[in-house]
Design a protein around this motif. Structure first.
Motif, short mmCIF file in Angstrom:
data_model
loop_
_atom_site.label_atom_id
_atom_site.label_comp_id
_atom_site.label_asym_id
_atom_site.label_seq_id
_atom_site.Cartn_x
_atom_site.Cartn_y
_atom_site.Cartn_z
N THR A 1 -14.25 46.08 14.37
CA THR A 1 -15.36 46.90 13.85
C THR A 1 -16.76 46.34 14.16
O THR A 1 -17.72 46.71 13.50
CB THR A 1 -15.23 47.01 12.32
N GLY A 2 -16.87 45.46 15.13
CA GLY A 2 -18.17 44.84 15.44
C GLY A 2 -19.27 45.89 15.69
O GLY A 2 -19.06 46.85 16.41
N LYS A 3 -20.42 45.65 15.10
CA LYS A 3 -21.53 46.62 15.20
C LYS A 3 -22.30 46.49 16.50
O LYS A 3 -23.13 47.33 16.82
CB LYS A 3 -22.50 46.41 14.02
N ARG B 1 -26.44 42.54 18.19
CA ARG B 1 -27.21 41.65 19.09
C ARG B 1 -27.32 42.23 20.50
O ARG B 1 -28.43 42.26 21.05
CB ARG B 1 -26.63 40.23 19.04
N HIS C 1 -22.00 35.34 19.53
CA HIS C 1 -21.82 35.80 18.15
C HIS C 1 -20.32 35.80 17.78
O HIS C 1 -19.93 35.32 16.71
CB HIS C 1 -22.42 37.19 18.01
N HIS D 1 -15.10 30.71 14.76
CA HIS D 1 -15.16 29.35 14.21
C HIS D 1 -15.51 29.37 12.72
O HIS D 1 -14.98 28.58 11.95
CB HIS D 1 -16.16 28.51 15.01
N MET E 1 -14.10 25.81 7.84
CA MET E 1 -15.42 26.40 7.54
C MET E 1 -15.28 27.41 6.41
O MET E 1 -15.01 27.05 5.29
CB MET E 1 -16.05 26.97 8.81
N ARG F 1 -11.34 39.56 9.67
CA ARG F 1 -12.62 39.68 10.38
C ARG F 1 -12.59 40.96 11.19
O ARG F 1 -11.61 41.28 11.82
CB ARG F 1 -12.80 38.45 11.30
N ARG F 2 -13.67 41.69 11.15
CA ARG F 2 -13.80 42.93 11.90
C ARG F 2 -12.62 43.86 11.64
O ARG F 2 -12.05 44.46 12.56
CB ARG F 2 -13.97 42.63 13.40
N LEU G 1 -28.42 28.50 15.75
CA LEU G 1 -27.16 28.87 15.11
C LEU G 1 -26.32 27.67 14.65
O LEU G 1 -25.92 27.60 13.49
CB LEU G 1 -26.37 29.72 16.13
N GLN H 1 -25.67 26.48 10.81
CA GLN H 1 -24.31 26.46 10.26
C GLN H 1 -23.98 25.07 9.71
O GLN H 1 -23.33 24.94 8.67
CB GLN H 1 -23.31 26.86 11.36
N LYS I 1 -29.10 29.99 10.97
CA LYS I 1 -27.70 30.41 11.12
C LYS I 1 -27.59 31.87 11.57
O LYS I 1 -26.79 32.21 12.43
CB LYS I 1 -26.97 30.23 9.77
N THR I 2 -28.38 32.73 10.99
CA THR I 2 -28.27 34.17 11.30
C THR I 2 -29.43 34.66 12.15
O THR I 2 -29.24 35.43 13.09
CB THR I 2 -28.25 34.99 9.98
N PHE J 1 -31.78 41.11 8.24
CA PHE J 1 -30.35 41.35 8.41
C PHE J 1 -29.54 40.50 7.43
O PHE J 1 -28.57 40.98 6.82
CB PHE J 1 -29.92 41.05 9.85
#
Ligand code: GRG
Length: 286
Positions: A37-39, A42, A71, A77, A83, A89-90, A149, A153, A176-177, A213
């Motif tokens: 589902t990545g938007k 970037r 990204h 990671h 972490m 994810r997605r 980044l 992190q 980080k973002t 964001f």
């Protein structure tokens, strides 16, 4: 979006057809994490900044692909048990759940490394002069690495506090973002050798949407202030949610989006895609 999707798919296909069949699972894992589902925020920013600077999308696709690779590596990671320890994810199982930790780490490594390989295609694909490509590569390594980044992190995962201050939270988020988002709009400027006024307006825009964001992400994530992964569970994590009410966060988000759009105010039609992305961040529901 279809342009980005097909460029990413073609890139994966090229890896598939050029590596040993014994590495098929690495390419499958890269493909898997890039999907879902990545938007594509970037890469869309790369193309929108390209439009702002009158660079045709086809010429900067390798840069759009590179920021999405970086990204995606960072998401793979970030999801690891060491972490944020996220199983999904997605919209599907995280890379390490599907392929195991070792392959997930290496898939992230591959995407990070290949991002720089993609950047080097900007000469052949986009016709950018080698010195301009090197300028863009310098920006990508700066904002993806220690100064951006990765640095952000590291602070996020190693800072333990019960009471983060606003400057601490913002410092982490800007790096980080925000760094990769800012970098996405600066790369086209470095490639085209844009004049200082344009670079400054893109920098103001990128810094504002980068932070906006993160705030929009915290507003959407009811768990934004709790670190679930590491013991003891439920430790606070650096988030706006701990420091501001939802309406204060909404106010800050609106102010940042206004700053972003104002920084493009003199630029007419060419700035429309950048304005549309800023408005998407203001109003996003996912
Ligand atoms: C491992 C070096 C390293 C960095 C990880 C990506 C990241 C840094 C942390 C993820 C934690 C997180 C949810 C941060 C909030 C902002 C963010 C990066 C959200 C995910 O980006 P989206 O919403 O994702 O653009 P999609 O899947 O749409 O591409």
């Amino acid at each position: 979006m279809p342009l980005i999707q097909s460029y990413l798919e073609d890139s994966i296909q090229r890896y598939r057809s050029t590596v040993s069949m014994r590495l098929g699972h690495l390419i499958e894992a890269m493909d898997y994490s890039l999907g879902g589902t990545g938007k594509r925020l970037r890469p869309l920013l790369v193309l929108a900044a390209g439009e702002y600077l009158d660079i045709p999308a086809q010429k900067i696709m390798p840069a759009a692909c590179a920021v999405e690779f970086i990204h995606t590596y960072s998401l793979i990671h970030d999801d690891l048990p060491a972490m944020d320890d996220d199983d999904t994810r997605r919209g599907k199982p995280s890379s390490h759940i599907k392929f195991g930790e070792a392959v997930a780490i290496l898939t992230g490594d591959a995407l990070l490394t290949e991002a720089f390989g993609q950047m080097l295609k900007l000469n052949a694909v986009g016709g950018f002069k080698p010195e301009r490509v090197l300028d863009a590569v310098e920006s990508l390594s700066y904002y993806a690495g220690v100064h951006g980044l990765v640095g952000g992190q590291v602070l996020d995962v190693t800072t333990e506090s019960d009471s983060y201050s606003l400057p601490e939270v913002e410092y982490i988020h800007i790096h980080k973002t925000g760094a990769l988002i800012l970098c996405s709009v600066l790369i086209p400027a470095r490639l085209s050798g844009a004049d200082q006024a344009k670079v400054d307006s893109l920098r103001r825009y990128g810094e504002a949407v980068g932070l906006a964001f993160q705030i929009s992400d915290d507003l959407l994530d009811s768990d934004a202030s709790i670190r679930y992964s590491r013991e003891p569970r439920s430790k606070p994590k650096p988030s706006y949610t701990r420091l501001m009410s939802p309406s204060e966060m909404r106010g800050k988000l609106n102010a940042l989006v206004d700053t972003a759009t104002r920084s493009l105010s003199d630029e007419g039609k060419r700035a429309e895609p950048l304005r549309a992305i800023a408005e998407f961040i203001r109003n996003r529901k996912h």
